[in-house]
Design a protein around this motif. Structure first.
Motif, PDB file in Angstrom:
ATOM      1  N   GLN A   1       8.749  36.797 -30.728  1.00 19.33           N
ATOM      2  CA  GLN A   1       8.938  35.349 -30.844  1.00 19.33           C
ATOM      3  C   GLN A   1       7.624  34.592 -30.686  1.00 19.33           C
ATOM      4  N   ASP A   2       6.805  35.025 -29.734  1.00 21.36           N
ATOM      5  CA  ASP A   2       5.532  34.345 -29.498  1.00 21.36           C
ATOM      6  C   ASP A   2       4.621  34.418 -30.717  1.00 21.36           C
ATOM      7  N   LYS A   3       4.642  35.551 -31.403  1.00 20.42           N
ATOM      8  CA  LYS A   3       3.750  35.727 -32.551  1.00 20.42           C
ATOM      9  C   LYS A   3       4.105  34.812 -33.718  1.00 20.42           C
ATOM     10  N   LYS A   4       5.313  34.289 -33.711  1.00 17.76           N
ATOM     11  CA  LYS A   4       5.732  33.411 -34.810  1.00 17.76           C
ATOM     12  C   LYS A   4       5.094  32.022 -34.721  1.00 17.76           C
ATOM     13  N   VAL A   5       4.529  31.712 -33.561  1.00 11.23           N
ATOM     14  CA  VAL A   5       3.933  30.389 -33.343  1.00 11.23           C
ATOM     15  C   VAL A   5       2.425  30.550 -33.188  1.00 11.23           C
ATOM     16  N   PRO A   6       1.608  29.867 -34.004  1.00  7.37           N
ATOM     17  CA  PRO A   6       0.141  29.979 -33.876  1.00  7.37           C
ATOM     18  C   PRO A   6      -0.333  29.496 -32.503  1.00  7.37           C
ATOM     19  N   LEU A   7      -1.433  30.040 -32.048  1.00  6.03           N
ATOM     20  CA  LEU A   7      -1.973  29.647 -30.747  1.00  6.03           C
ATOM     21  C   LEU A   7      -2.302  28.157 -30.697  1.00  6.03           C
ATOM     22  N   GLU A   8      -2.691  27.587 -31.824  1.00  3.62           N
ATOM     23  CA  GLU A   8      -2.971  26.149 -31.857  1.00  3.62           C
ATOM     24  C   GLU A   8      -1.734  25.344 -31.440  1.00  3.62           C
ATOM     25  N   GLU A   9      -0.551  25.789 -31.889  1.00  2.00           N
ATOM     26  CA  GLU A   9       0.687  25.096 -31.536  1.00  2.00           C
ATOM     27  C   GLU A   9       1.006  25.277 -30.056  1.00  2.00           C
ATOM     28  N   HIS A  10       0.796  26.481 -29.566  1.00  2.81           N
ATOM     29  CA  HIS A  10       0.991  26.715 -28.126  1.00  2.81           C
ATOM     30  C   HIS A  10       0.049  25.817 -27.324  1.00  2.81           C
ATOM     31  N   ALA A  11      -1.205  25.682 -27.811  1.00  4.07           N
ATOM     32  CA  ALA A  11      -2.211  24.903 -27.088  1.00  4.07           C
ATOM     33  C   ALA A  11      -1.810  23.436 -26.990  1.00  4.07           C
ATOM     34  N   LYS A  12      -1.138  22.911 -28.023  1.00  4.03           N
ATOM     35  CA  LYS A  12      -0.722  21.503 -27.997  1.00  4.03           C
ATOM     36  C   LYS A  12       0.244  21.227 -26.851  1.00  4.03           C
ATOM     37  N   ARG A  13       1.024  22.231 -26.469  1.00  2.00           N
ATOM     38  CA  ARG A  13       2.023  22.052 -25.421  1.00  2.00           C
ATOM     39  C   ARG A  13       1.408  22.064 -24.020  1.00  2.00           C
ATOM     40  N   LEU A  14       0.107  22.383 -23.934  1.00  2.00           N
ATOM     41  CA  LEU A  14      -0.563  22.388 -22.631  1.00  2.00           C
ATOM     42  C   LEU A  14      -0.600  21.002 -22.007  1.00  2.00           C
ATOM     43  N   ALA A  15      -0.412  19.964 -22.831  1.00  7.68           N
ATOM     44  CA  ALA A  15      -0.400  18.598 -22.292  1.00  7.68           C
ATOM     45  C   ALA A  15       0.743  18.388 -21.311  1.00  7.68           C
ATOM     46  N   GLY A  16       1.771  19.218 -21.400  1.00  2.58           N
ATOM     47  CA  GLY A  16       2.905  19.095 -20.491  1.00  2.58           C
ATOM     48  C   GLY A  16       2.807  19.965 -19.255  1.00  2.58           C
ATOM     49  N   MET A  17       1.684  20.704 -19.106  1.00  2.00           N
ATOM     50  CA  MET A  17       1.511  21.577 -17.933  1.00  2.00           C
ATOM     51  C   MET A  17       0.375  21.032 -17.069  1.00  2.00           C
ATOM     52  N   THR A  18       0.687  20.684 -15.843  1.00  2.00           N
ATOM     53  CA  THR A  18      -0.314  20.095 -14.942  1.00  2.00           C
ATOM     54  C   THR A  18      -1.242  21.164 -14.384  1.00  2.00           C
ATOM     55  N   PHE A  19      -2.538  20.906 -14.488  1.00  2.00           N
ATOM     56  CA  PHE A  19      -3.523  21.769 -13.823  1.00  2.00           C
ATOM     57  C   PHE A  19      -3.627  21.357 -12.360  1.00  2.00           C
ATOM     58  N   GLN A  20      -3.893  20.084 -12.142  1.00  2.00           N
ATOM     59  CA  GLN A  20      -3.928  19.509 -10.804  1.00  2.00           C
ATOM     60  C   GLN A  20      -3.665  18.013 -10.982  1.00  2.00           C
ATOM     61  N   THR A  21      -2.850  17.467 -10.120  1.00  2.00           N
ATOM     62  CA  THR A  21      -2.371  16.096 -10.317  1.00  2.00           C
ATOM     63  C   THR A  21      -3.504  15.109 -10.599  1.00  2.00           C
ATOM     64  N   LYS A  22      -4.577  15.183  -9.831  1.00  2.00           N
ATOM     65  CA  LYS A  22      -5.673  14.229  -9.994  1.00  2.00           C
ATOM     66  C   LYS A  22      -6.617  14.606 -11.128  1.00  2.00           C
ATOM     67  N   LEU A  23      -6.523  15.862 -11.588  1.00  2.00           N
ATOM     68  CA  LEU A  23      -7.449  16.333 -12.618  1.00  2.00           C
ATOM     69  C   LEU A  23      -6.793  16.469 -13.985  1.00  2.00           C
ATOM     70  N   GLY A  24      -5.506  16.144 -14.052  1.00  2.00           N
ATOM     71  CA  GLY A  24      -4.848  16.123 -15.349  1.00  2.00           C
ATOM     72  C   GLY A  24      -4.163  17.421 -15.719  1.00  2.00           C
ATOM     73  N   SER A  25      -3.823  17.527 -16.990  1.00  2.00           N
ATOM     74  CA  SER A  25      -3.085  18.677 -17.518  1.00  2.00           C
ATOM     75  C   SER A  25      -4.034  19.799 -17.918  1.00  2.00           C
ATOM     76  N   TYR A  26      -3.437  20.918 -18.324  1.00  2.00           N
ATOM     77  CA  TYR A  26      -4.246  22.019 -18.847  1.00  2.00           C
ATOM     78  C   TYR A  26      -4.879  21.635 -20.181  1.00  2.00           C
ATOM     79  N   ALA A  27      -4.267  20.705 -20.899  1.00  2.00           N
ATOM     80  CA  ALA A  27      -4.887  20.214 -22.131  1.00  2.00           C
ATOM     81  C   ALA A  27      -6.176  19.458 -21.790  1.00  2.00           C
ATOM     82  N   ASP A  28      -6.129  18.654 -20.726  1.00  2.00           N
ATOM     83  CA  ASP A  28      -7.331  17.947 -20.276  1.00  2.00           C
ATOM     84  C   ASP A  28      -8.407  18.938 -19.846  1.00  2.00           C
TER      85      ASP A  28
END
Length: 684
Positions: free
Chosen positions: A332-359
């Motif tokens: 299932q993972d291989k069906k989605v390009p890594l670029e698409e997976h990377a876009k979803r990093l905006a919804g994963m927090t790295f650290q509250t004050k430092l932003g998301s993993y996309a940041d």
């Protein structure tokens, strides 16, 4: 002094397997430390640890503390006896406090006077009276992150405790341990021999338990498991990693290894996925043959089954759906390009004050590009940095977090990314631990450095630096990773410059953060060089005081300093530089004050000024070109004129003009001597 063997056992619910060995060692060390503090002698010490017990056995434990000579000074003789020589109330009270007659007291005479004096012997306490406190203190000091209570008891421990054995020879020591009265009964295997076992003495402990299907010695149990697993692997090779072996050892009391299989079709999965399923999640030992993974595994049971095939069948039944899930996630993972997976990093927090993993990824990409321009990685470094965290959003990494990076490489290869980019997705996490390899290519190194520096600077910016044993963001590991990459890959990068670039990109900014992170990394560098280069603390002080801008520069300075210290003039110059440093600390000589030759009145100060002027250009030129050994070697000729200056010249002259001129001269000498290292930090 009489002695007897000692045994302490704590019987409890199943202990955390990953900390069992740590708890066992800490308990043993705590008891021994307590006995040593009380002066109680003993023989060999042996610890035992199984899932349900911690125990310590000590041979020839002394029955008592040694007697201790004591001396006490009483009241002065003038106050101890009256005019008729009869003891006063002061003397009587002193004797009464010691429980001795006044007549037995002696007299102590010194050049400061004479006093009533007592010299006697304090009998040692019985060991059985000391042990309860020693044991309770040792248990309280165990490294337990979170303690629990059970039932209506107030006692706390890592797991509920059901019994405590405390024997001194054949004698039962009556005490209360964690709210339980001690006894002499232990228990065997939970299923094979659950009945109570009355122990007569400590010496029979291990043998009686073995009869009851409990192998109490952790090290012995571990080696038996190793041998069983190797034997079942046959012509293949079992993948026996020490952490897994120790965890399995901590899970069983009576190890019985059995071999199982899984469907060969799962071998099409990446090797790391199969091993993560088999090893990390199921605690099985995978088997390879000729370097290739096989569909066989070895698991260690805690029972001696009458029908081993049922045990095998049960373990095979458990692992099958786990591998099926992994296969599904992979497809299932291989069906989605890594670029698409990377876009979803905006919804994963790295650290509250430092932003998301996309940041964080955007910051990494900018810094990696800057590093790449310095070390020649090519334009692909930006793509690698932009995708380096993409696999965090995949189903596989969601199920197997330990595969982050690894799955990024596999998915990158599957969608046809350049090989170097795909490799960087995995290698940018390296080195993950001590002894791990550094990233293999400049591109991987650039992304790894950017990731680690971003974490260090960001977490320091929000003032969450490590304290004590707590380091939730792995900053110590990140700093060591940065240093290892720079040193082992021989990357001569300006560390303060990179830290400043990272700090400028952070959402939280603090003026001092670059210096703080530099100092934090420098402390790690100190440890690395002390271990790998055999440098003394004074040598490291001298080098790091110059705040070298790259770790490679620091090592070059250190090697030059080692060469310099072999010269006979080195200790003299070090001592003179220390003297100059002490003088200048107490003065207020201006940094821009020029030395006036016309103000010289002594030949020694003219000679020192001439030598300093003559050496300045070659010494500074060699230091600027990082020919540090040449720079330091040239300084050797300063030894004589500096010595002559101090022998013949009064620095703190009453004439203010002469004094300031001489201080300015010493300032220039110090500047020249300190171009490579602060020699005042060296002994001398």
């Amino acid at each position: 002094m009489s002695a007897a063997d000692f045994l302490f056992e704590l019987l409890c619910e199943e202990l955390p397997p990953r900390t069992l060995l740590t708890l066992s060692k800490a308990l043993c060390e705590g008891i021994v430390k307590g006995l040593d503090a009380k002066g109680v002698s003993h023989g060999a010490v042996r610890s035992f640890a199984t899932p349900r017990r911690l125990a310590v056995q000590i041979d020839s434990l002394a029955a008592r503390q040694p007697d201790r000579p004591i001396e006490k000074r009483g009241p002065p003789l003038t106050a101890a006896y009256d005019a008729k020589g009869a003891p006063t109330q002061a003397a009587i009270a002193f004797a009464k406090g010691l429980n001795v007659p006044v007549e037995s007291l002696s007299k102590l005479t010194t050049d400061k006077g004479a006093w009533l004096h007592y010299r006697g012997t304090e009998p040692g306490a019985a060991t059985v009276a000391l042990l309860p406190d020693i044991l309770n203190q040792s248990l309280a000091a165990l490294p337990i992150a979170k303690r629990m209570r059970w039932g209506s008891r107030s006692a706390e421990f890592v797991r509920p405790v059901h019994g405590a054995v405390l024997l001194f020879g054949s004698e039962l020591i009556h005490a209360e341990i964690l709210g339980l009265a001690t006894g002499r009964a232990t228990r065997g295997h939970r299923f094979h021999a659950p009945q109570a076992i009355e122990l007569k003495n400590p010496a029979e402990y291990a043998a009686r338990l073995e009869e009851a299907k409990v192998m109490a010695d952790f090290a012995q149990r571990k080696e038996i498991i190793r041998a069983q697993v190797k034997n079942l692997a046959g012509t293949g090779r079992a993948l026996i990693e020490e952490p897994l072996l120790e965890e399995v050892t901590a899970l069983v009391e009576w190890p019985v290894a059995v071999q199982g299989r899984f469907d060969a079709r799962f071998l099409k999965l990446p090797r790391e996925v199969v091993i993560a399923t088999i090893q990390d999640h199921q605690r099985y030992f995978a088997i390879e043959d000729g370097g290739a993974l096989t569909n066989r595994f070895v698991t260690v049971s805690n029972i001696e089954s009458k029908d081993p095939s049922k045990v095998v069948e049960g373990n095979e039944r458990v692992v099958r759906p786990r591998l099926s899930d992994a296969a599904f996630f992979f497809e299932q993972d291989k069906k989605v390009p890594l670029e698409e997976h990377a876009k979803r990093l905006a919804g994963m927090t790295f650290q509250t004050k430092l932003g998301s993993y996309a940041d964080k990824t955007r910051r990494i990409a900018a810094l990696a590009e800057a590093i790449g321009a310095r070390i020649g990685t090519g334009t692909g470094v930006v793509q690698a940095a932009r995708l380096c965290k993409a696999d965090l959003m995949t189903a596989m990494v969601g199920e197997f977090p330990e595969l982050q990076g690894t799955m990024g490489r596999y998915y990158g290869e599957a969608e046809g990314l350049p090989a170097e980019v795909s490799r960087a997705l995995q290698e940018h996490y390296q080195p993950r631990f001590a002894g791990d390899a550094i990233p293999s290519s400049p591109m991987s190194q650039a992304v790894a450095l950017a990731d680690k520096l971003d974490t260090l600077v960001g977490i320091f910016a929000i003032e969450q630096r490590p304290t004590g044993a707590k380091d939730p963001f792995g900053l110590r590991r990140a700093a060591l990773g940065v240093l290892r990459i720079l040193l082992e890959a021989k990357l001569d990068l300006d560390l303060p410059d990179l830290l400043a670039l990272s700090a400028a990109a952070q959402p939280v900014k603090r003026a001092s953060v670059v210096d703080e992170v530099y100092d934090f990394i420098s402390e790690r560098l100190r440890g690395l060089l002390a271990e790998s280069a055999g440098a003394s603390s004074e040598m490291l002080d001298a080098i790091l005081a110059k705040r070298p801008r790259s770790p490679l520069d620091a090592t070059t300075r250190l090697e030059a300093l080692k060469t310099f210290l072999e010269l006979p003039e080195a200790p003299v110059l070090a001592a003179l530089n220390k003297r100059i440093s002490n003088i200048l600390k107490k003065s207020e000589v201006r940094s821009d004050a020029a030395v006036a030759q016309a103000a010289f009145t002594e030949e020694a100060e003219r000679a020192l000024h001439a030598a300093t002027s003559r050496l300045r250009e070659p010494v500074e030129k060699a230091a600027a070109e990082r020919r540090y050994a040449d720079s330091l070697k040239a300084l050797a000729v300063l030894s004589a004129p500096v010595n002559g200056f101090f022998d013949q010249v009064m620095v703190m002259d009453e004439n203010l003009e002469r004094r300031n001129n001489r201080l300015a001269l010493l300032r220039d000498v110090q500047h020249l001597l300190g171009g490579v290292a602060d020699l005042s930090k060296l002994p001398g």
